[in-house]
Design a protein around this motif. Structure first.
Motif, PDB file in Angstrom:
ATOM      1  N   VAL A 121       0.864  -1.187   0.000  1.00 48.90           N
ATOM      2  CA  VAL A 121       0.000   0.000   0.000  1.00 48.90           C
ATOM      3  C   VAL A 121       0.895   1.229   0.000  1.00 48.90           C
ATOM      4  CG1 VAL A 121      -1.676   1.332   1.330  1.00 48.90           C
ATOM      5  CG2 VAL A 121      -1.901  -1.160   1.173  1.00 48.90           C
ATOM      6  N   THR A 122       0.742   2.064  -1.029  1.00 50.14           N
ATOM      7  CA  THR A 122       1.566   3.268  -1.159  1.00 50.14           C
ATOM      8  C   THR A 122       0.734   4.503  -0.814  1.00 50.14           C
ATOM      9  OG1 THR A 122       2.852   2.223  -2.915  1.00 50.14           O
ATOM     10  CG2 THR A 122       3.014   4.618  -2.716  1.00 50.14           C
ATOM     11  N   VAL A 123       1.207   5.295   0.119  1.00 52.39           N
ATOM     12  CA  VAL A 123       0.506   6.517   0.552  1.00 52.39           C
ATOM     13  C   VAL A 123       1.521   7.645   0.712  1.00 52.39           C
ATOM     14  CG1 VAL A 123      -1.377   5.323   1.736  1.00 52.39           C
ATOM     15  CG2 VAL A 123       0.715   5.866   2.982  1.00 52.39           C
ATOM     16  N   THR A 124       1.010   8.863   0.808  1.00 48.95           N
ATOM     17  CA  THR A 124       1.872  10.029   1.051  1.00 48.95           C
ATOM     18  C   THR A 124       1.445  10.710   2.343  1.00 48.95           C
ATOM     19  OG1 THR A 124       2.153  10.361  -1.331  1.00 48.95           O
ATOM     20  CG2 THR A 124       2.702  12.225   0.121  1.00 48.95           C
ATOM     21  N   PHE A 125       2.387  10.895   3.243  1.00 50.24           N
ATOM     22  CA  PHE A 125       2.077  11.590   4.490  1.00 50.24           C
ATOM     23  C   PHE A 125       1.668  13.037   4.197  1.00 50.24           C
ATOM     24  CE2 PHE A 125       4.688   8.170   6.254  1.00 50.24           C
ATOM     25  CZ  PHE A 125       3.980   7.855   7.408  1.00 50.24           C
ATOM     26  N   PRO A 126       0.679  13.587   4.949  1.00 49.21           N
ATOM     27  CA  PRO A 126       0.299  15.000   4.762  1.00 49.21           C
ATOM     28  C   PRO A 126       1.477  15.934   5.009  1.00 49.21           C
ATOM     29  CG  PRO A 126      -1.305  13.843   6.140  1.00 49.21           C
ATOM     30  CD  PRO A 126      -0.138  12.923   5.984  1.00 49.21           C
ATOM     31  N   GLU A 127       1.474  17.072   4.318  1.00 55.13           N
ATOM     32  CA  GLU A 127       2.545  18.068   4.510  1.00 55.13           C
ATOM     33  C   GLU A 127       2.577  18.576   5.948  1.00 55.13           C
ATOM     34  OE1 GLU A 127       4.872  18.996   2.531  1.00 55.13           O
ATOM     35  OE2 GLU A 127       4.222  18.042   0.647  1.00 55.13           O
ATOM     36  N   THR A 128       1.411  18.529   6.622  1.00 54.57           N
ATOM     37  CA  THR A 128       1.314  19.039   8.005  1.00 54.57           C
ATOM     38  C   THR A 128       1.469  17.929   9.029  1.00 54.57           C
ATOM     39  OG1 THR A 128      -1.106  18.820   7.876  1.00 54.57           O
ATOM     40  CG2 THR A 128      -0.157  20.984   7.358  1.00 54.57           C
ATOM     41  N   TYR A 129       1.983  16.755   8.601  1.00 59.04           N
ATOM     42  CA  TYR A 129       2.097  15.631   9.534  1.00 59.04           C
ATOM     43  C   TYR A 129       2.983  16.017  10.715  1.00 59.04           C
ATOM     44  CZ  TYR A 129       2.166  10.718  10.943  1.00 59.04           C
ATOM     45  OH  TYR A 129       2.005   9.536  11.622  1.00 59.04           O
ATOM     46  N   HIS A 130       2.610  15.527  11.926  1.00 61.15           N
ATOM     47  CA  HIS A 130       3.290  15.982  13.144  1.00 61.15           C
ATOM     48  C   HIS A 130       4.766  15.586  13.197  1.00 61.15           C
ATOM     49  CE1 HIS A 130       2.199  11.850  14.131  1.00 61.15           C
ATOM     50  NE2 HIS A 130       3.100  11.872  15.087  1.00 61.15           N
ATOM     51  N   ALA A 131       5.114  14.434  12.582  1.00 58.72           N
ATOM     52  CA  ALA A 131       6.528  14.036  12.540  1.00 58.72           C
ATOM     53  C   ALA A 131       7.173  14.666  11.313  1.00 58.72           C
ATOM     54  CB  ALA A 131       6.629  12.508  12.482  1.00 58.72           C
ATOM     55  N   GLU A 132       7.990  15.698  11.532  1.00 55.50           N
ATOM     56  CA  GLU A 132       8.531  16.489  10.419  1.00 55.50           C
ATOM     57  C   GLU A 132       9.340  15.644   9.451  1.00 55.50           C
ATOM     58  OE1 GLU A 132      10.706  19.830  11.837  1.00 55.50           O
ATOM     59  OE2 GLU A 132       9.018  20.676  12.962  1.00 55.50           O
ATOM     60  N   GLY A 181      -1.107  14.734  16.692  1.00 60.61           N
ATOM     61  CA  GLY A 181      -0.335  13.694  16.023  1.00 60.61           C
ATOM     62  C   GLY A 181      -1.189  12.894  15.057  1.00 60.61           C
ATOM     63  N   PHE A 182      -2.389  12.509  15.501  1.00 58.85           N
ATOM     64  CA  PHE A 182      -3.275  11.719  14.646  1.00 58.85           C
ATOM     65  C   PHE A 182      -3.768  12.522  13.450  1.00 58.85           C
ATOM     66  CE2 PHE A 182      -4.411   9.169  18.638  1.00 58.85           C
ATOM     67  CZ  PHE A 182      -3.503   8.177  18.319  1.00 58.85           C
ATOM     68  N   SER A 183      -4.073  13.795  13.681  1.00 60.22           N
ATOM     69  CA  SER A 183      -4.685  14.607  12.616  1.00 60.22           C
ATOM     70  C   SER A 183      -3.663  15.254  11.691  1.00 60.22           C
ATOM     71  CB  SER A 183      -5.559  15.707  13.235  1.00 60.22           C
ATOM     72  OG  SER A 183      -4.769  16.608  13.994  1.00 60.22           O
ATOM     73  N   GLY A 184      -2.369  15.206  12.090  1.00 59.26           N
ATOM     74  CA  GLY A 184      -1.348  15.826  11.255  1.00 59.26           C
ATOM     75  C   GLY A 184      -1.395  17.341  11.270  1.00 59.26           C
ATOM     76  N   GLN A 185      -1.979  17.934  12.334  1.00 60.93           N
ATOM     77  CA  GLN A 185      -2.076  19.388  12.445  1.00 60.93           C
ATOM     78  C   GLN A 185      -1.095  19.912  13.494  1.00 60.93           C
ATOM     79  OE1 GLN A 185      -6.322  21.030  12.188  1.00 60.93           O
ATOM     80  NE2 GLN A 185      -6.663  19.003  13.045  1.00 60.93           N
TER      81      GLN A 185
END
Length: 469
Positions: free
Chosen positions: A215-226, A335-339
């Motif tokens: 499964v290929t996904v892209t982490f959100p730009e605002t993900y909590h882990a920089e 962390g969960f929401s990537g905000q």
């Protein structure tokens, strides 16, 4: 002490204060008693240096800042009370004079609570109450009850679909390198719950028991882990098991299992009464919201940014407290929401501004109509809180007083009485008529917004032409 207040613009003014020389001397004495405990002077024990020796060695000026720190908060509060202003932000203080044997003079720029010019607040139209429960609404509630008491049954022959719970292993990596938190075994995931990175659950839909998939996904730009934000990740997924909800039959046995009734008909009748009660409460809350929002929009008030910022912080704190009550906290949510917390504050700004506006307007209506929170009403509120927390009213009062929240309780009672006043003076209209009027108002606003945008563009163009000239 002398204090004067002069408004200079909108909600900003200057508080000018002069404090007697005697109080300056008393503050210097306190400052000396504080400082002398920390200094060493040859020939004297710590804390025993005479004042004259201290001043000769270090100068009386060395006490000034401590004396100001002692005296300023006290006299500022007195000046605020004397001039009857209501600050909403920290003051900008400019000390003009502070010296031994002289009065203490300072000016403070203070942002104060804004003035409110009330618009129409009586006879506001609200939709009439409608507590009728349709057969469709009753059936929807029955379905929700079925789902709540559904069993998860293992599905062997079919592929996973949204709503199913899949038991999976996953192992994630970015550029072939595993990352922390990216691996789990026999993890239960409800498809369609949107608890994983966007796109992950969609790619698991359609897999069968025993299937493997990258499964290929892209982490959100605002993900909590920089280090992961915006990165593409690959998860190796194995499906161990698929579980699907099996709804119980709607019959007398179901009624016995979920209620105190012996038959489905009895249960449905009681459920209908519950829905009617719920609709009545929700309708009442909605009419109050409409009333408060409308009188807020009808009024004129310029809100200081400091009040909005303060309300945003209150909302963030309240949100964190609600999360903690559910076993989470703000850091986990972010962390969960990537905000980020700044993203959250930005989202809350509009609601914060509306809350501040509405509270200011309600407060002004209470003054205009001479609505007050009586001691009897406050005592009743304390008694209700005492009953809820199994404490005495006196204990609750002391706790609120110690936290500085007793005044807030009085304000809460006052706002509630004011909303009751608005409700009593509102005009009920049929719900359909109200809905049509609301739709027309929204349609009428659209051209106005477009015209405003065009005018703004025209102003910008004119400004550019002037700059070029």
């Amino acid at each position: 002490m002398k204090a004067t207040w002069e408004k200079i613009e909108k909600n900003l003014g200057v508080l000018e204060v002069e404090v007697e020389a005697e109080r300056v001397a008393a503050a210097l004495d306190k400052a000396f008693q504080k400082v002398v405990k920390k200094i060493n002077v040859p020939g004297f024990r710590k804390g025993k240096v005479p004042r004259s020796i201290f001043e000769a060695r270090f100068g009386v000026e060395s006490l000034y800042q401590d004396a100001i720190d002692i005296l300023l908060p006290e006299v500022y509060t007195e000046a605020v009370d004397q001039t009857e202003i209501f600050p909403v932000d920290r003051p900008e203080v400019d000390v003009e004079q502070f010296a031994k044997g002289q009065p203490f003079k300072f000016k403070a720029k203070v942002t104060v609570k804004p003035e409110v010019k009330l618009g129409e607040y009586k006879g506001i139209e609200v939709p009439a109450a409608n507590i009728e429960v349709s057969e469709e609404e009753l059936n929807e509630e029955l379905t929700r009850m079925q789902e709540r008491h559904a069993e998860l049954v293992v599905i062997d022959e079919e592929a996973a679909q949204n709503g199913d719970t899949v038991v999976i292993d996953f192992d994630g990596s970015v550029d072939g390198v595993p990352f922390e938190g990216g691996k789990a075994e026999r993890y239960s995931l409800e498809l369609g719950s949107n608890t994983f990175i966007p796109g992950f659950e969609d790619q698991v839909v359609g897999l069968a028991t025993g299937d493997f998939k990258d499964v290929t996904v892209t982490f959100p730009e605002t993900y909590h882990a920089e280090e992961l934000a915006g990165k593409e990740a690959v998860f190796k997924v194995k499906v161990h098991e698929i579980k699907r909800k099996q709804l119980p039959e709607l019959d007398d046995e179901f009624a016995k299992d979920v209620s105190e009734f012996d038959t489905l008909d009895e249960y449905k009748a009681d459920l209908k009464k519950q829905l009617e009660s719920r609709k009545e409460k929700e309708g009442s809350a909605e009419r109050e919201r409409i009333l408060v929002d409308q009188v807020g929009e009808n009024a004129e008030v310029e809100i200081p940014q400091a009040m909005i910022d303060s309300e945003v912080e209150n909302m963030v704190r309240d949100f964190d407290n609600r999360l903690r009550a559910q076993g989470m906290n703000l850091d986990m949510f972010l962390g969960f929401s990537g905000q980020t917390v700044e993203d959250l504050r930005e989202q809350m700004k509009n609601d914060a501004e509306k809350r501040v506006r509405n509270n200011l307007v309600l407060e002004q209506i209470a003054k205009a109509e001479k609505i007050e929170a009586t001691e009897e009403e406050i005592n009743k509120e304390l008694q209700d809180m005492a009953d809820a927390y199994k404490r005495t009213p006196e204990e609750i009062r002391n706790i609120l007083a110690a936290n500085g929240s007793l005044g807030g309780l009085k304000e809460e009672v006052l706002l509630r009485k004011t909303i009751e006043f608005l409700t009593e003076n509102a005009k009920e209209v049929p719900a359909e008529q109200f809905a049509k009027k609301t739709e027309k108002s929204e349609e009428a606003e659209k051209p106005a917004k477009k015209s405003t945008k065009k005018a703004a563009k025209a102003d910008d163009s004119a400004a550019e032409e002037q700059n070029e000239e």
